[in-house]
Design a protein around this motif. Structure first.
Motif, short mmCIF file in Angstrom:
data_model
loop_
_atom_site.label_atom_id
_atom_site.label_comp_id
_atom_site.label_asym_id
_atom_site.label_seq_id
_atom_site.Cartn_x
_atom_site.Cartn_y
_atom_site.Cartn_z
N VAL A 99 5.48 -3.97 16.30
CA VAL A 99 4.19 -4.60 15.95
C VAL A 99 3.07 -3.63 16.27
CG1 VAL A 99 2.57 -6.46 16.52
CG2 VAL A 99 4.99 -6.99 16.21
N GLY A 100 3.15 -3.00 17.44
CA GLY A 100 2.14 -2.02 17.85
C GLY A 100 2.17 -0.78 16.98
N PHE A 101 3.36 -0.28 16.66
CA PHE A 101 3.49 0.92 15.83
C PHE A 101 2.77 0.73 14.49
CE2 PHE A 101 5.51 3.14 12.33
CZ PHE A 101 5.49 4.46 12.78
N ALA A 102 3.02 -0.40 13.84
CA ALA A 102 2.45 -0.66 12.52
C ALA A 102 1.08 -1.34 12.61
CB ALA A 102 3.41 -1.52 11.70
N ARG A 103 0.63 -1.59 13.83
CA ARG A 103 -0.67 -2.25 14.05
C ARG A 103 -0.77 -3.54 13.23
NH1 ARG A 103 -3.80 3.36 13.69
NH2 ARG A 103 -3.13 4.18 15.68
N LEU A 104 0.29 -4.34 13.32
CA LEU A 104 0.33 -5.58 12.55
C LEU A 104 -0.58 -6.62 13.17
CD1 LEU A 104 4.17 -5.91 11.88
CD2 LEU A 104 2.42 -4.88 10.41
N SER A 105 -1.33 -7.28 12.31
CA SER A 105 -2.11 -8.44 12.73
C SER A 105 -1.33 -9.67 12.27
CB SER A 105 -3.51 -8.39 12.11
OG SER A 105 -3.42 -8.43 10.70
N THR A 106 -1.98 -10.78 12.19
CA THR A 106 -1.30 -12.01 11.75
C THR A 106 -0.91 -11.96 10.28
OG1 THR A 106 -2.57 -13.22 13.38
CG2 THR A 106 -1.53 -14.52 11.68
N VAL A 119 7.03 -3.41 5.55
CA VAL A 119 6.16 -4.41 6.16
C VAL A 119 4.87 -3.70 6.56
CG1 VAL A 119 5.91 -6.10 8.02
CG2 VAL A 119 8.19 -5.63 7.06
N TRP A 120 3.77 -4.15 5.99
CA TRP A 120 2.45 -3.56 6.23
C TRP A 120 1.49 -4.60 6.77
CZ3 TRP A 120 0.35 1.24 4.07
CH2 TRP A 120 1.30 2.03 3.43
N ASP A 121 0.57 -4.18 7.60
CA ASP A 121 -0.57 -5.02 7.93
C ASP A 121 -1.35 -5.21 6.63
OD1 ASP A 121 -2.53 -6.16 10.02
OD2 ASP A 121 -3.77 -4.79 8.81
N THR A 124 -4.32 -2.82 6.11
CA THR A 124 -3.86 -1.45 5.88
C THR A 124 -3.34 -1.31 4.46
OG1 THR A 124 -3.29 -1.26 8.23
CG2 THR A 124 -2.34 0.37 6.74
N TRP A 125 -2.57 -2.30 3.99
CA TRP A 125 -2.05 -2.25 2.62
C TRP A 125 -3.19 -2.31 1.61
CZ3 TRP A 125 1.32 -0.52 -0.43
CH2 TRP A 125 1.46 -1.02 -1.74
N ASP A 126 -4.16 -3.19 1.83
CA ASP A 126 -5.30 -3.28 0.92
C ASP A 126 -6.03 -1.94 0.84
OD1 ASP A 126 -4.70 -5.92 0.41
OD2 ASP A 126 -6.29 -6.73 1.69
N LEU A 129 -3.90 0.46 -1.25
CA LEU A 129 -4.03 0.13 -2.68
C LEU A 129 -5.34 0.65 -3.24
CD1 LEU A 129 -2.71 -3.49 -3.30
CD2 LEU A 129 -1.85 -1.36 -4.25
N SER A 130 -6.42 0.40 -2.54
CA SER A 130 -7.73 0.80 -3.08
C SER A 130 -7.86 2.32 -3.15
CB SER A 130 -8.87 0.19 -2.27
OG SER A 130 -8.90 0.73 -0.97
N SER A 131 -7.21 3.05 -2.26
CA SER A 131 -7.34 4.50 -2.28
C SER A 131 -6.30 5.21 -3.16
CB SER A 131 -7.30 5.07 -0.85
OG SER A 131 -6.05 4.86 -0.27
N HIS A 132 -5.24 4.51 -3.57
CA HIS A 132 -4.19 5.17 -4.35
C HIS A 132 -3.96 4.59 -5.75
CE1 HIS A 132 -3.22 6.61 -0.31
NE2 HIS A 132 -2.67 7.63 -0.92
N SER A 133 -4.47 3.43 -6.04
CA SER A 133 -4.20 2.80 -7.34
C SER A 133 -4.62 3.67 -8.52
CB SER A 133 -4.88 1.44 -7.43
OG SER A 133 -4.25 0.54 -6.55
#
Length: 145
Positions: A99-106, A119-121, A124-126, A129-133
């Motif tokens: 959880v800490g490694f991936a800095r997962l929130s809820t 599995v992404w936070d 972080t995934w958003d 997406l915005s920087s690579h789409s």
């Protein structure tokens, strides 16, 4: 079949994550409910079937252990990876260190990526997406070279 799709999920207070049925059906073989959860690049986690994790292990075994960087990577990777078991409700428990490694929130996102689930936070995934789409076409050309 290749794992595909994007699913938004919530981690509960015990860090349990419900794995969507289409992903579970592809990941779980036979009677075993065991999967492997490991650190992945780009601050994500990877969820593997036993067979896919074994294929990755064989590939890593073929790398040169003479390199200090390779040895360090193997130490970091395998010390953080863990076998997890799907419970009767199709959930896994994510260890605190991952959880800490991936800095997962809820709020998290699960992505089907060919032979594993990432599995992404959600934030972080958003951001990813915005920087690579807009690079999709260029990335596709590179992938198919």
């Amino acid at each position: 079949m290749a794992l595909t799709g994007t699913y938004q999920r919530t981690l509960d207070d015990k860090q349990r994550l419900a794995v969507p049925r289409p992903m579970r059906d592809e990941l779980v073989a036979g009677e075993s409910q065991d999967l492997y959860l490991a650190p992945e690049m780009d601050q994500a986690l990877a969820l593997f079937s036993s067979a896919a994790f074994e294929r990755r292990a064989k590939r890593l075994e073929e790398t040169s252990r003479g390199s200090q960087n390779v040895r360090n990577y193997l130490r970091l990777y395998y010390s953080q990876a863990e076998r997890v078991t799907l419970d009767s409700q199709g959930r896994i428990r994510i260890p605190e260190r991952l959880v800490g490694f991936a800095r997962l929130s809820t709020e998290v996102v699960l992505l089907g990526v060919h032979d594993h689930v990432e599995v992404w936070d959600r934030e972080t995934w958003d951001g990813f997406l915005s920087s690579h789409s807009e690079e999709f076409d260029r990335l596709a050309e590179e992938a198919f070279r």
